[in-house]
Scaffold this motif. Sequence first.
Motif, PDB file in Angstrom:
ATOM      1  N   UNK A  83      -4.363   4.365 -10.593  1.00 49.22           N
ATOM      2  CA  UNK A  83      -3.986   5.760 -10.349  1.00 49.22           C
ATOM      3  C   UNK A  83      -4.020   6.110  -8.870  1.00 49.22           C
ATOM      4  N   UNK A  84      -5.071   5.698  -8.173  1.00 50.54           N
ATOM      5  CA  UNK A  84      -5.178   5.976  -6.739  1.00 50.54           C
ATOM      6  C   UNK A  84      -4.081   5.237  -5.975  1.00 50.54           C
ATOM      7  N   UNK A  85      -3.818   3.996  -6.366  1.00 49.49           N
ATOM      8  CA  UNK A  85      -2.762   3.216  -5.716  1.00 49.49           C
ATOM      9  C   UNK A  85      -1.406   3.899  -5.871  1.00 49.49           C
ATOM     10  N   UNK A  86      -1.158   4.419  -7.068  1.00 48.00           N
ATOM     11  CA  UNK A  86       0.105   5.105  -7.339  1.00 48.00           C
ATOM     12  C   UNK A  86       0.252   6.325  -6.425  1.00 48.00           C
ATOM     13  N   UNK A  87      -0.815   7.126  -6.253  1.00 46.06           N
ATOM     14  CA  UNK A  87      -0.723   8.319  -5.412  1.00 46.06           C
ATOM     15  C   UNK A  87      -0.601   7.973  -3.931  1.00 46.06           C
ATOM     16  N   UNK A  88      -1.222   6.888  -3.513  1.00 45.89           N
ATOM     17  CA  UNK A  88      -1.065   6.440  -2.119  1.00 45.89           C
ATOM     18  C   UNK A  88       0.380   5.996  -1.888  1.00 45.89           C
ATOM     19  N   UNK A  89       0.959   5.304  -2.858  1.00 44.40           N
ATOM     20  CA  UNK A  89       2.363   4.889  -2.729  1.00 44.40           C
ATOM     21  C   UNK A  89       3.296   6.093  -2.686  1.00 44.40           C
ATOM     22  N   UNK A  90       3.032   7.087  -3.524  1.00 42.84           N
ATOM     23  CA  UNK A  90       3.855   8.301  -3.507  1.00 42.84           C
ATOM     24  C   UNK A  90       3.748   8.975  -2.140  1.00 42.84           C
ATOM     25  N   UNK A  91       2.535   9.094  -1.620  1.00 46.44           N
ATOM     26  CA  UNK A  91       2.341   9.694  -0.301  1.00 46.44           C
ATOM     27  C   UNK A  91       3.084   8.884   0.760  1.00 46.44           C
ATOM     28  N   UNK A  92       3.054   7.563   0.654  1.00 48.52           N
ATOM     29  CA  UNK A  92       3.770   6.708   1.603  1.00 48.52           C
ATOM     30  C   UNK A  92       5.268   6.952   1.585  1.00 48.52           C
ATOM     31  N   UNK A  93       5.806   7.178   0.406  1.00 52.06           N
ATOM     32  CA  UNK A  93       7.236   7.492   0.319  1.00 52.06           C
ATOM     33  C   UNK A  93       7.548   8.791   1.063  1.00 52.06           C
TER      34      UNK A  93
END
Length: 166
Positions: A83-93
């Motif tokens: 879940x945290x990885x997914x939100x970090x990836x979204x923020x990166x986008x």
Amino acid sequence: MLIRLIDGINEIVGRIVSLVAIIFAAMIIYDVVMRYVFNAPTRWAFDVTRQLYGFYFIMLGGYALRHQSHVRVDLLIEHLSAGARRWVEIAGYFIFFFPFTWVFLTRSIEFAQRSWNQGETTYGSVQLPVYPLKIAMAVAAGLLFIQGISEVLKLVLHKEAKNDFA
């Protein structure tokens, strides 16, 4: 539905553009044979193959993103929960990807329009039009941008990328 549409567009474009590699290789082989076997080098082969390579390389960006083939540095997020990885990836986008692709898209459109209006050609031994390659840059930027939208939607909706075309 939107994810499938965007993924489908980039899949089809990627598969069609990948055929350019066959044309590209055939032209290089033709030029080598003409140059070294018949001692009759072609004047156009270098310029044409350089443009085809540029077209090939730039047009596969969205396709590569669809298949997660872009370079990634996961050192910072590899130990995070899913879940945290997914939100970090979204923020990166939103912090990196979309601003970059937006600039790439808008500048490429301007670049292509100027080239088209000037009737820009190469400066080599054969004067080829440059605007088709610059238009391809703008199209590629658009394809990359919409694929980014698809990838963010997959992350938000917890969807795995499916390859419906395999």
